[in-house]
Scaffold this active site. Structure first.
Site, mmCIF file in Angstrom:
data_model
loop_
_atom_site.group_PDB
_atom_site.id
_atom_site.type_symbol
_atom_site.label_atom_id
_atom_site.label_comp_id
_atom_site.label_asym_id
_atom_site.label_seq_id
_atom_site.Cartn_x
_atom_site.Cartn_y
_atom_site.Cartn_z
ATOM 1 N N THR A 143 0.814 -1.208 0.000
ATOM 2 C CA THR A 143 0.000 0.000 0.000
ATOM 3 C C THR A 143 0.853 1.265 0.000
ATOM 4 O O THR A 143 0.552 2.223 -0.683
ATOM 5 C CB THR A 143 -0.937 -0.005 1.220
ATOM 6 O OG1 THR A 143 -1.781 -1.140 1.127
ATOM 7 C CG2 THR A 143 -1.775 1.245 1.282
ATOM 8 N N CYS A 464 10.552 -32.702 7.475
ATOM 9 C CA CYS A 464 10.001 -31.614 6.656
ATOM 10 C C CYS A 464 8.557 -31.870 6.237
ATOM 11 O O CYS A 464 7.751 -30.945 6.141
ATOM 12 C CB CYS A 464 10.867 -31.413 5.420
ATOM 13 S SG CYS A 464 12.533 -30.852 5.829
HETATM 14 N N1 3NM Z 1 1.985 3.877 6.696
HETATM 15 P P1 3NM Z 1 -2.005 -1.776 4.571
HETATM 16 S S1 3NM Z 1 2.460 1.442 6.189
HETATM 17 C C1 3NM Z 1 -0.082 4.402 5.419
HETATM 18 O O1 3NM Z 1 4.770 2.094 7.968
HETATM 19 C C2 3NM Z 1 0.972 3.473 5.868
HETATM 20 O O2 3NM Z 1 4.230 4.144 8.297
HETATM 21 C C3 3NM Z 1 2.848 2.902 6.951
HETATM 22 O O3 3NM Z 1 -1.412 -0.320 4.438
HETATM 23 C C4 3NM Z 1 4.051 3.056 7.796
HETATM 24 O O4 3NM Z 1 -2.865 -1.809 5.774
HETATM 25 C C5 3NM Z 1 1.076 2.142 5.504
HETATM 26 O O5 3NM Z 1 -2.809 -1.931 3.292
HETATM 27 C C6 3NM Z 1 0.165 1.377 4.633
HETATM 28 O O6 3NM Z 1 -0.843 -2.729 4.608
HETATM 29 C C7 3NM Z 1 -0.503 0.229 5.324
#
Ligand code: 3NM
Ligand code: MG
Length: 547
Positions: A143, A464
């Site tokens: 994201t 395994c």
């Molecule tokens: N900030 P999802 S990770 C907006 O690490 C945002 O600061 C982040 O998206 C940080 O829930 C992130 O789809 C996106 O993985 C998180």
């Protein structure tokens, strides 16, 4: 003293993203579904809108949140927040410094800051202007592209920052709340929510983007998330563990019918030595094996195939395979499909242990399985954040390990203690294999399953391939890690997914070792034992069928 902003509810924190709305859904429709079904706070995060459109959108979202008493936080844009009289602002490390934001928005608005390192958390504590911090990236996410730690820092990385926040108390006017963010969804929410805590400090909630914004059913997705966050672990401290609570025989029976009804597919990314044997074991129990190391097809597998599980076995590692592992973890996490992780010989070298740590923080492993030596090595990784404790503080785990010269000397209590630490940090369920198998869950449940036969250690792959059987059992749940509410009666308190995973794992380990015991009854040499073992797995899983 009673600062209003400290009583905001950060538990189900939705960060919006208008670029991932499924076709036929609308941005505002997704947000409305979220606020009507349990989201407690909304952050409007728009990276491409013009100022005019951003303000229009903020007003529209505010019309949804305000009547419900849900705070609206604007990402980055102080001007937009002031223009629409939003309840707060969230800034990252490259945005306007928090001190300046506070000066502009006044003392009562909510101010949040993203932190990825203990140093950044320390700065927030020292500045004393933020109400909450967003801590991440917990697990790898698609994201946000420009995150500081693209592989994820895992719950241990979050806890290092909580350690810094815990030292604030008394020094600050108000306590800083914390939410974790990155790669979180309904399948790992209860685990991460409970794993991201230290004795003096707990996170207040989880922040998510894609698992609601990209959902075909944002209302149900939000309700599922809320439900997962209501699960409280039983405690799980060693002294509270009832060591034989689980009746493995009755568990096996019910899980066997689940297995034979669902024809799970087990995707193996495993070592070269055991591929053939693992495929045969998988077939013998009525599941289907698939071997693939082509990352381009992982997302398609994970999104389309029902009753799918992944075995991730690092036994013959190489540089290229590390990328394959990472891609698989991301795809299976994204689609909430189970992963059984086998850290083969992870203590063999520092490089292997580093690689193991990297994979464990890239994403959420449903089950980890290892022998006592491997478990001991993984346990060392759980001690990271504690190393930063002040020297004066007692480290009881070091105490625990003192005097242990070899793996063979570990007592049962020491094994349970290590397993419990691992379950608090890396996986809801851990299996420790050996002459006796220990299964431990992060909610405090444990089971003990007798080993099958000493001959099993004479046939390569018998260690395994237990991973294949575990993956098949876990994948045989109706829809991977999702849709628990559809199978379970809503009235029971056992709505804990971890419990069900635990039961699946107990069933798998029981089946496997029962087959080993039966095969050894008539076969005393490894070659014939091996074929008899496969036959016994077949008989045990096919005898109850009425055809
Ligand atoms: N900030 P999802 S990770 C907006 O690490 C945002 O600061 C982040 O998206 C940080 O829930 C992130 O789809 C996106 O993985 C998180
Ligand atoms: Mg930003």
């Amino acid at each position: 003293q009673d600062d209003d902003s400290n009583f905001k509810n950060y538990k189900v924190y939705l960060v919006t993203d208008s670029t991932m709305i499924p076709p036929v859904k609308t941005f505002l429709g997704q947000v409305e579904d979220a606020v009507n079904n349990g989201a407690t706070i909304i952050q409007l995060r728009e990276k491409t809108l013009s100022t005019r459109d951003f303000i229009k959108r903020a007003e529209e979202v505010h019309r949804l949140t305000k009547p419900r008493g849900i705070p609206l936080i604007i990402n980055d844009r102080v001007d937009v927040a002031l223009a629409v009289d939003a309840e707060g602002v969230h800034v990252g490390q490259d945005d306007m410094p928090a001190k300046l934001v506070r000066r502009m928005i006044g003392p009562t608005k909510i101010l949040g800051v993203t932190c990825s390192t203990p140093e950044e958390a320390q700065q927030v504590v020292d500045e004393d202007v933020a109400d909450y911090v967003g801590l991440g990236t917990v697990y790898a996410t698609n994201t946000k592209k420009d995150v500081t730690s693209p592989d994820g820092i895992g719950p241990s990385g979050i806890k290092e920052m909580l350690q810094v926040l815990a030292q604030q108390s008394g020094k600050r006017k108000k306590n800083i709340q914390a939410v974790a963010i990155g790669g979180l969804n309904q399948s790992n929410a209860s685990f991460v929510y409970n794993a991201c805590r230290i004795p003096q400090y707990s996170i207040s909630g989880l922040a998510v983007v894609s698992c609601i914004m990209a959902s075909q059913d944002a209302a149900q997705a939000t309700r599922d998330l809320v439900q997962q966050l209501q699960i409280t672990p039983l405690g799980g401290r060693l002294e509270e563990i009832d060591k034989n609570r689980q009746d493995s025989c009755s568990t096996l029976e019910s899980k066997l019918s689940q297995l034979s009804n669902s024809h799970p597919l087990v995707h193996h990314i495993t070592n070269n030595v055991v591929k053939n044997f693992s495929a045969n074991v998988t077939l013998a129990i009525g599941a289907s094996p698939i071997m693939s190391e082509l990352p381009q097809e992982f997302d398609e597998f994970a999104s389309k195939i029902p009753n799918l599980g992944l075995v991730l076995n690092v036994g013959t590692p190489n540089q290229q395979l590390m990328n394959v592992f990472s891609s698989a973890i991301k795809a299976y996490n994204k689609h909430q499909k189970p992963i059984v992780f086998d850290p083969v010989a992870c203590g063999a070298s520092g490089a292997r242990l580093d690689a193991t740590a990297k994979l464990l923080n890239t994403g959420f492993m449903t089950v980890i399985k290892g022998n006592v030596g491997e478990v001991m090595s993984v346990w060392k990784l759980t001690q990271g954040y504690k190393a930063k404790l002040m020297v004066s503080e007692q480290n009881s785990d070091e105490e625990l390990m003192r005097g242990v010269d070899s793996v063979a000397e570990l007592s049962e209590d020491q094994i349970y203690a290590m397993a419990t630490d691992i379950c608090f940090e890396f996986c809801p369920v851990l299996v420790v294999t050996g002459a006796v198998n220990y299964i431990v869950s992060s909610d405090g449940r444990t089971a003990k399953v007798p080993g099958g036969s000493a001959l099993m250690s004479m046939v390569t792959g018998t260690g395994c391939s237990l991973g294949s059987v575990i993956a098949a059992f876990v994948a045989s749940r109706a829809d991977g890690l999702q849709a628990e509410h559809e199978q379970d009666d809503a009235s029971t308190s056992d709505k804990n997914k971890h419990f069900d995973i635990f039961a699946c794992v107990v069933g798998a380990v029981s089946l496997y070792n029962t087959a080993g015991k039966r095969a050894a009854a008539d076969h005393k040499e490894p070659g014939s034992f091996m074929t008899a073992f496969i036959d016994e797995l077949y008989k045990l899983t096919h005898s109850s069928k009425s055809n």
